[in-house]
Design a protein around this motif. Structure first.
Motif, short mmCIF file in Angstrom:
data_model
loop_
_atom_site.label_atom_id
_atom_site.label_comp_id
_atom_site.label_asym_id
_atom_site.label_seq_id
_atom_site.Cartn_x
_atom_site.Cartn_y
_atom_site.Cartn_z
N LEU A 51 3.70 17.24 8.70
CA LEU A 51 3.25 16.26 7.71
C LEU A 51 1.80 16.51 7.30
CD1 LEU A 51 4.97 13.09 9.18
CD2 LEU A 51 5.49 14.18 6.98
N LEU A 52 0.96 16.84 8.27
CA LEU A 52 -0.43 17.16 7.95
C LEU A 52 -0.51 18.43 7.10
CD1 LEU A 52 -2.20 16.40 11.35
CD2 LEU A 52 -2.37 15.09 9.23
N GLY A 53 0.34 19.40 7.39
CA GLY A 53 0.38 20.63 6.60
C GLY A 53 0.88 20.37 5.19
N MET A 54 1.90 19.52 5.08
CA MET A 54 2.45 19.22 3.76
C MET A 54 1.44 18.50 2.88
SD MET A 54 6.36 18.03 4.48
CE MET A 54 6.42 17.22 2.91
N TYR A 55 0.89 17.43 3.41
CA TYR A 55 0.03 16.59 2.58
C TYR A 55 -1.44 16.99 2.63
CZ TYR A 55 4.26 13.91 2.10
OH TYR A 55 5.55 13.54 1.83
N GLY A 56 -1.90 17.48 3.77
CA GLY A 56 -3.29 17.91 3.88
C GLY A 56 -3.54 19.21 3.15
N LEU A 57 -2.59 20.13 3.23
CA LEU A 57 -2.72 21.43 2.57
C LEU A 57 -1.98 21.48 1.23
CD1 LEU A 57 -2.08 23.68 5.70
CD2 LEU A 57 -4.29 23.02 4.74
N ARG A 58 -1.27 20.41 0.91
CA ARG A 58 -0.42 20.33 -0.29
C ARG A 58 0.54 21.51 -0.36
NH1 ARG A 58 -4.51 19.25 -4.97
NH2 ARG A 58 -6.16 18.73 -3.54
N HIS A 59 1.33 21.62 0.69
CA HIS A 59 2.26 22.74 0.78
C HIS A 59 3.66 22.23 1.07
CE1 HIS A 59 3.41 26.85 1.13
NE2 HIS A 59 3.75 26.77 2.41
N LYS A 60 4.63 22.63 0.28
CA LYS A 60 6.05 22.28 0.42
C LYS A 60 6.33 20.81 0.12
CE LYS A 60 7.48 26.35 1.83
NZ LYS A 60 8.33 27.17 1.00
N THR A 61 5.47 20.14 -0.59
CA THR A 61 5.69 18.72 -0.88
C THR A 61 6.76 18.49 -1.95
OG1 THR A 61 3.87 18.77 -2.48
CG2 THR A 61 3.35 18.02 -0.24
N LYS A 62 7.07 19.50 -2.73
CA LYS A 62 8.08 19.35 -3.79
C LYS A 62 9.49 19.58 -3.28
CE LYS A 62 4.93 20.48 -7.49
NZ LYS A 62 4.60 21.40 -8.58
N HIS A 63 9.62 20.03 -2.05
CA HIS A 63 10.93 20.28 -1.46
C HIS A 63 11.35 19.04 -0.67
CE1 HIS A 63 10.79 24.52 -2.54
NE2 HIS A 63 9.55 24.55 -2.07
N TRP A 64 12.36 18.33 -1.18
CA TRP A 64 12.77 17.08 -0.57
C TRP A 64 13.19 17.24 0.88
CZ3 TRP A 64 17.60 16.63 1.46
CH2 TRP A 64 18.55 17.57 1.05
N TYR A 65 13.79 18.38 1.23
CA TYR A 65 14.28 18.56 2.60
C TYR A 65 13.12 18.71 3.59
CZ TYR A 65 14.11 23.30 0.56
OH TYR A 65 13.75 24.43 -0.11
N PHE A 66 11.96 19.17 3.16
CA PHE A 66 10.80 19.20 4.05
C PHE A 66 10.33 17.78 4.35
CE2 PHE A 66 10.64 23.66 3.17
CZ PHE A 66 10.04 24.21 4.30
N VAL A 67 10.32 16.94 3.33
CA VAL A 67 9.92 15.55 3.51
C VAL A 67 10.89 14.86 4.47
CG1 VAL A 67 9.57 13.33 2.35
CG2 VAL A 67 8.84 15.46 1.23
N VAL A 68 12.19 15.04 4.25
CA VAL A 68 13.21 14.39 5.08
C VAL A 68 13.12 14.87 6.52
CG1 VAL A 68 15.70 14.19 5.48
CG2 VAL A 68 14.80 13.93 3.17
N VAL A 69 13.06 16.17 6.74
CA VAL A 69 13.03 16.71 8.11
C VAL A 69 11.78 16.24 8.84
CG1 VAL A 69 12.76 18.83 9.46
CG2 VAL A 69 14.52 18.70 7.69
N ASN A 70 10.64 16.28 8.17
CA ASN A 70 9.41 15.88 8.85
C ASN A 70 9.39 14.40 9.21
OD1 ASN A 70 7.33 18.09 9.24
ND2 ASN A 70 8.00 18.49 7.16
N TYR A 71 9.77 13.54 8.28
CA TYR A 71 9.77 12.11 8.59
C TYR A 71 10.87 11.73 9.58
CZ TYR A 71 6.09 10.83 5.36
OH TYR A 71 4.87 10.69 4.74
N LEU A 72 12.05 12.32 9.42
CA LEU A 72 13.14 12.03 10.34
C LEU A 72 12.79 12.46 11.76
CD1 LEU A 72 16.04 11.00 10.68
CD2 LEU A 72 16.82 13.33 10.20
N SER A 73 12.23 13.65 11.91
CA SER A 73 11.87 14.11 13.25
C SER A 73 10.73 13.27 13.82
CB SER A 73 11.53 15.59 13.26
OG SER A 73 10.41 15.87 12.46
N LEU A 74 9.82 12.81 12.98
CA LEU A 74 8.75 11.93 13.47
C LEU A 74 9.34 10.64 14.03
CD1 LEU A 74 5.74 11.25 13.80
CD2 LEU A 74 5.81 10.30 11.48
#
Length: 89
Positions: A51-74
């Motif tokens: 999540l820090l990599g996605m939002y802090g580095l603005r990387h892979k934020t447009k891929h819905w499955y990255f959002v789902v996997v990161n939040y679900l695993s959290l």
């Protein structure tokens, strides 16, 4: 409990570094880290780093499955942490 928290910290750090390396390689049009590797590292105790990599580095934020996997695993790891904490006491 300390081992569980340590595992989350170490894997989150590794995951954040992987996201950062992949972001840098993407900017330079070089060979990239596989998405499966990024997702797996996020799922295996690295969701905070993901999540820090996605939002802090603005990387892979447009891929819905990255959002789902990161939040679900959290959420999963928070529940596991609660269970471990209650058992240990």
């Amino acid at each position: 409990m300390e081992i569980y928290i340590g595992l989350i910290i170490i894997m989150s750090l590794i995951t954040f570094i992987l996201y950062g390396v992949d972001k840098r390689k993407a900017q330079k049009n070089k060979w990239r880290i596989k998405e499966a590797t990024l997702l797996l590292s996020s799922f295996i105790f690295g969701s905070i780093g993901g999540l820090l990599g996605m939002y802090g580095l603005r990387h892979k934020t447009k891929h819905w499955y990255f959002v789902v996997v990161n939040y679900l695993s959290l959420i999963i790891h928070i529940f596991i942490g609660i269970i471990v904490f209650k058992k240990i006491g």
